[in-house]
Design a protein around this motif. Structure first.
Motif, PDB file in Angstrom:
ATOM      1  N   ARG A  41       0.843  -1.193   0.000  1.00 17.00           N
ATOM      2  CA  ARG A  41       0.000   0.000   0.000  1.00 17.00           C
ATOM      3  C   ARG A  41       0.881   1.247   0.000  1.00 17.00           C
ATOM      4  N   VAL A  42       0.465   2.265  -0.759  1.00 18.53           N
ATOM      5  CA  VAL A  42       1.246   3.491  -0.871  1.00 18.53           C
ATOM      6  C   VAL A  42       0.937   4.435   0.287  1.00 18.53           C
ATOM      7  N   ASN A  43      -0.364   4.691   0.527  1.00 20.36           N
ATOM      8  CA  ASN A  43      -0.777   5.611   1.586  1.00 20.36           C
ATOM      9  C   ASN A  43      -2.187   5.262   2.032  1.00 20.36           C
ATOM     10  N   GLY A  44      -2.842   6.195   2.719  1.00 18.64           N
ATOM     11  CA  GLY A  44      -4.166   5.928   3.261  1.00 18.64           C
ATOM     12  C   GLY A  44      -5.268   5.802   2.240  1.00 18.64           C
ATOM     13  N   TRP A  45      -5.000   6.153   1.000  1.00 18.46           N
ATOM     14  CA  TRP A  45      -6.022   6.074  -0.052  1.00 18.46           C
ATOM     15  C   TRP A  45      -5.853   4.849  -0.929  1.00 18.46           C
ATOM     16  N   SER A  46      -4.876   4.016  -0.605  1.00 19.25           N
ATOM     17  CA  SER A  46      -4.717   2.768  -1.356  1.00 19.25           C
ATOM     18  C   SER A  46      -5.866   1.828  -1.007  1.00 19.25           C
ATOM     19  N   LEU A  47      -6.411   1.181  -2.003  1.00 16.85           N
ATOM     20  CA  LEU A  47      -7.533   0.263  -1.794  1.00 16.85           C
ATOM     21  C   LEU A  47      -7.034  -1.040  -1.173  1.00 16.85           C
ATOM     22  N   PRO A  48      -7.867  -1.681  -0.352  1.00 17.28           N
ATOM     23  CA  PRO A  48      -9.224  -1.272   0.006  1.00 17.28           C
ATOM     24  C   PRO A  48      -9.225  -0.247   1.142  1.00 17.28           C
ATOM     25  N   LEU A  49     -10.210   0.614   1.146  1.00 15.56           N
ATOM     26  CA  LEU A  49     -10.372   1.561   2.243  1.00 15.56           C
ATOM     27  C   LEU A  49     -10.876   0.819   3.478  1.00 15.56           C
ATOM     28  N   HIS A  50     -10.383   1.206   4.632  1.00 16.72           N
ATOM     29  CA  HIS A  50     -10.838   0.589   5.872  1.00 16.72           C
ATOM     30  C   HIS A  50     -12.153   1.232   6.302  1.00 16.72           C
ATOM     31  N   TYR A  51     -13.050   0.423   6.866  1.00 15.98           N
ATOM     32  CA  TYR A  51     -14.352   0.977   7.260  1.00 15.98           C
ATOM     33  C   TYR A  51     -14.211   1.991   8.386  1.00 15.98           C
ATOM     34  N   PHE A  52     -13.155   1.909   9.207  1.00 16.08           N
ATOM     35  CA  PHE A  52     -12.913   2.947  10.204  1.00 16.08           C
ATOM     36  C   PHE A  52     -12.672   4.295   9.525  1.00 16.08           C
ATOM     37  N   LYS A 148      15.557   2.279  12.955  1.00 17.38           N
ATOM     38  CA  LYS A 148      14.243   2.190  13.585  1.00 17.38           C
ATOM     39  C   LYS A 148      13.133   1.861  12.595  1.00 17.38           C
ATOM     40  N   THR A 149      13.495   1.358  11.439  1.00 16.11           N
ATOM     41  CA  THR A 149      12.503   0.977  10.433  1.00 16.11           C
ATOM     42  C   THR A 149      11.932  -0.398  10.768  1.00 16.11           C
ATOM     43  N   LYS A 150      10.615  -0.538  10.626  1.00 15.65           N
ATOM     44  CA  LYS A 150       9.936  -1.810  10.829  1.00 15.65           C
ATOM     45  C   LYS A 150       9.127  -2.137   9.577  1.00 15.65           C
ATOM     46  N   HIS A 151       8.947  -3.420   9.339  1.00 12.83           N
ATOM     47  CA  HIS A 151       8.140  -3.859   8.191  1.00 12.83           C
ATOM     48  C   HIS A 151       6.712  -4.058   8.678  1.00 12.83           C
ATOM     49  N   CYS A 152       5.790  -3.256   8.150  1.00 15.69           N
ATOM     50  CA  CYS A 152       4.384  -3.292   8.583  1.00 15.69           C
ATOM     51  C   CYS A 152       3.642  -4.371   7.807  1.00 15.69           C
ATOM     52  N   ILE A 153       2.923  -5.243   8.518  1.00 19.05           N
ATOM     53  CA  ILE A 153       2.188  -6.311   7.863  1.00 19.05           C
ATOM     54  C   ILE A 153       0.956  -5.779   7.139  1.00 19.05           C
ATOM     55  N   SER A 154       0.364  -4.687   7.633  1.00 24.49           N
ATOM     56  CA  SER A 154      -0.842  -4.144   7.005  1.00 24.49           C
ATOM     57  C   SER A 154      -0.540  -3.465   5.675  1.00 24.49           C
ATOM     58  N   CYS A 155       0.616  -2.803   5.587  1.00 22.81           N
ATOM     59  CA  CYS A 155       1.009  -2.124   4.349  1.00 22.81           C
ATOM     60  C   CYS A 155       1.988  -2.958   3.531  1.00 22.81           C
ATOM     61  N   ASN A 156       2.595  -3.967   4.151  1.00 28.28           N
ATOM     62  CA  ASN A 156       3.590  -4.830   3.509  1.00 28.28           C
ATOM     63  C   ASN A 156       4.726  -4.006   2.907  1.00 28.28           C
ATOM     64  N   LYS A 157       5.300  -3.144   3.731  1.00 27.60           N
ATOM     65  CA  LYS A 157       6.467  -2.357   3.334  1.00 27.60           C
ATOM     66  C   LYS A 157       7.159  -1.875   4.596  1.00 27.60           C
ATOM     67  N   HIS A 164       2.878   3.150  14.638  1.00 23.21           N
ATOM     68  CA  HIS A 164       1.776   2.194  14.629  1.00 23.21           C
ATOM     69  C   HIS A 164       1.041   2.307  13.302  1.00 23.21           C
ATOM     70  N   HIS A 165       0.187   1.344  13.024  1.00 23.00           N
ATOM     71  CA  HIS A 165      -0.677   1.411  11.843  1.00 23.00           C
ATOM     72  C   HIS A 165      -2.052   1.889  12.294  1.00 23.00           C
ATOM     73  N   CYS A 166      -2.487   3.020  11.756  1.00 21.47           N
ATOM     74  CA  CYS A 166      -3.734   3.658  12.195  1.00 21.47           C
ATOM     75  C   CYS A 166      -4.863   3.319  11.229  1.00 21.47           C
ATOM     76  N   LYS A 167      -5.892   2.660  11.746  1.00 18.84           N
ATOM     77  CA  LYS A 167      -7.045   2.331  10.913  1.00 18.84           C
ATOM     78  C   LYS A 167      -7.873   3.563  10.566  1.00 18.84           C
ATOM     79  N   TRP A 168      -7.835   4.583  11.419  1.00 22.71           N
ATOM     80  CA  TRP A 168      -8.690   5.754  11.214  1.00 22.71           C
ATOM     81  C   TRP A 168      -8.240   6.591  10.024  1.00 22.71           C
ATOM     82  N   ILE A 169      -6.937   6.596   9.744  1.00 21.38           N
ATOM     83  CA  ILE A 169      -6.456   7.268   8.538  1.00 21.38           C
ATOM     84  C   ILE A 169      -6.023   6.243   7.494  1.00 21.38           C
ATOM     85  N   ASN A 170      -6.176   4.944   7.817  1.00 21.43           N
ATOM     86  CA  ASN A 170      -5.870   3.855   6.892  1.00 21.43           C
ATOM     87  C   ASN A 170      -4.439   3.940   6.382  1.00 21.43           C
TER      88      ASN A 170
END
Length: 382
Positions: A41-52, A148-157, A164-170
């Motif tokens: 995922r690139v940013n918060g507008w990458s599909l799919p959008l989170h319902y939050f 201090k870089t971490k690999h995020c499972i939600s964004c896969n990067k 943290h990974h924020c669902k409210w801004i996806n």
């Protein structure tokens, strides 16, 4: 599953103290297996959008309409213009900063320079590499990353300065967009406080003197005191008092719920900044402390027995002969085991195990050990 997907995480169940090995296909999140996306995922507008995220924007639009088209027009002229300027400024600032926090790509700088987001991510081979990131090199993103870089499972990067990974801004929150995220939370909290102040003023004036709320020129043609105008000044709609009260109560309830959530989040991040740590670091430290406590309990079987007898003896067995006998037996075994201990040269006390020694091992009590929690990928959420 036939294929092996990127992540393998070893998590600690803090309630039972047992380890739960997560399969390489996914990570366990709230008792659901979360699969990483094959396309990063690139940013918060990458599909799919989170319902939050959808709920967040729906609430923002609804509160904006209620604030600027229903309740601010009910204020006296002097207060009305002040409310438009102050509340309008806060809402506008929140809108801009929220969009920026969602649009920024928080990935590591090397990832943004060298990664092709249109290509699917490679499959992580656990047989070749023990961890996703080793020696500051990510085997999935195929780049060298910061410390201090971490690999995020939600964004896969890989996310630089992962918080943290924020669902409210996806979107992930890292060093690239953390202060935009923090400003989003702070401005939303300020906007909620302004709306509560406006609603309380309208409610008090309605109970004291409703005419103070009917100063708009459009009310000159409205003779019935039970009729109110919504969506002033451009599209006035006549409604009964009950409709305004219902809308006001719903908005006030939604405002209080949002303020509680946002207030806690704001205070938590102020605390984190004071401690100079990220959300991810805070969660890791908390889990390590809980793991240490569980290990301490496991290494002291008397503490476990004491806890069990206190819970049972003080309750169902408290006044019974069986309960008294159980407690007395525990005390006897404690005193006897003092004689079957030896002292190492370094001063540590250890219990000898033998059939003749009434030590914990002879009583059938086994000490369990747990390894420190290991994580390959990061995913902490709001």
């Amino acid at each position: 599953m036939a294929q092996v997907l990127p992540f393998c995480v070893l998590q600690m169940d803090t309630r039972s103290g047992s380890q739960c090995s997560i399969t390489p296909e996914a990570i366990l999140n709230n008792e659901e297996l979360v699969l990483p996306p094959r396309i990063s995922r690139v940013n918060g507008w990458s599909l799919p959008l989170h319902y939050f995220q959808v709920v967040t924007w729906a609430v923002f639009v609804g509160l904006s309409l209620a604030t600027f088209r229903i309740f601010i027009p009910l204020l006296p002229p002097a207060w009305k213009y002040i409310a438009y300027v102050v509340t309008g400024g806060i809402f506008s600032f929140h809108l801009v900063i929220h969009l920026i926090a969602s649009c920024i790509d928080p990935a590591d700088s090397n990832v943004r320079l060298m990664k092709n987001y249109s290509q699917p991510m490679p499959i992580f081979d656990r047989s070749k590499h023990a961890h996703v990131i080793q020696n500051q090199f990510c085997h999935l993103c195929k780049v060298t990353v910061n410390k201090k870089t971490k690999h995020c499972i939600s964004c896969n990067k890989c996310v630089s300065g992962f918080d943290h990974h924020c669902k409210w801004i996806n979107n992930c929150v890292g060093s690239q967009n953390y202060w935009f995220f923090f400003s989003t939370v702070a401005s939303a909290t300020a906007g909620m406080l302004c709306l509560i102040a406006i609603l309380l003023y309208v409610l008090v004036q309605y109970l004291v003197n409703p005419r103070v709320l009917r100063t708009d020129p459009k009310y000159e043609d409205v003779k019935n005191m039970n009729t109110w105008l919504l969506f002033l000044p451009l599209f006035p709609v006549q409604v009964q008092t009950l409709i305004v009260v219902i809308i006001g109560m719903l908005v006030l309830l939604l405002d209080f719920l949002g303020l509680v959530h946002l207030g806690q989040l704001l205070i938590f991040h102020i605390y984190l900044k004071a401690k100079k740590m990220t959300t991810f670091e805070y969660l890791i430290n908390t889990r390590k402390e809980e793991t240490s406590k569980h290990q301490a309990v496991r290494k002291d079987p008397y503490l476990q027995m004491d806890k069990g007898f206190l819970q049972q003896g003080d309750g169902a067995l408290g006044s019974s002969a069986q309960g008294v006998k159980a407690k007395s037996s525990l005390l006897i075994h404690k005193h006897l085991c003092h004689f079957c201990t030896s002292v190492n040269q370094d001063g540590d006390s250890t219990a000898r195990e033998g059939d003749e020694d009434p030590c914990p091992s002879a009583l059938g009590l086994q000490q369990e050990t747990t390894e420190p929690m290991k994580t390959d990928s990061a995913e902490s959420e709001d």
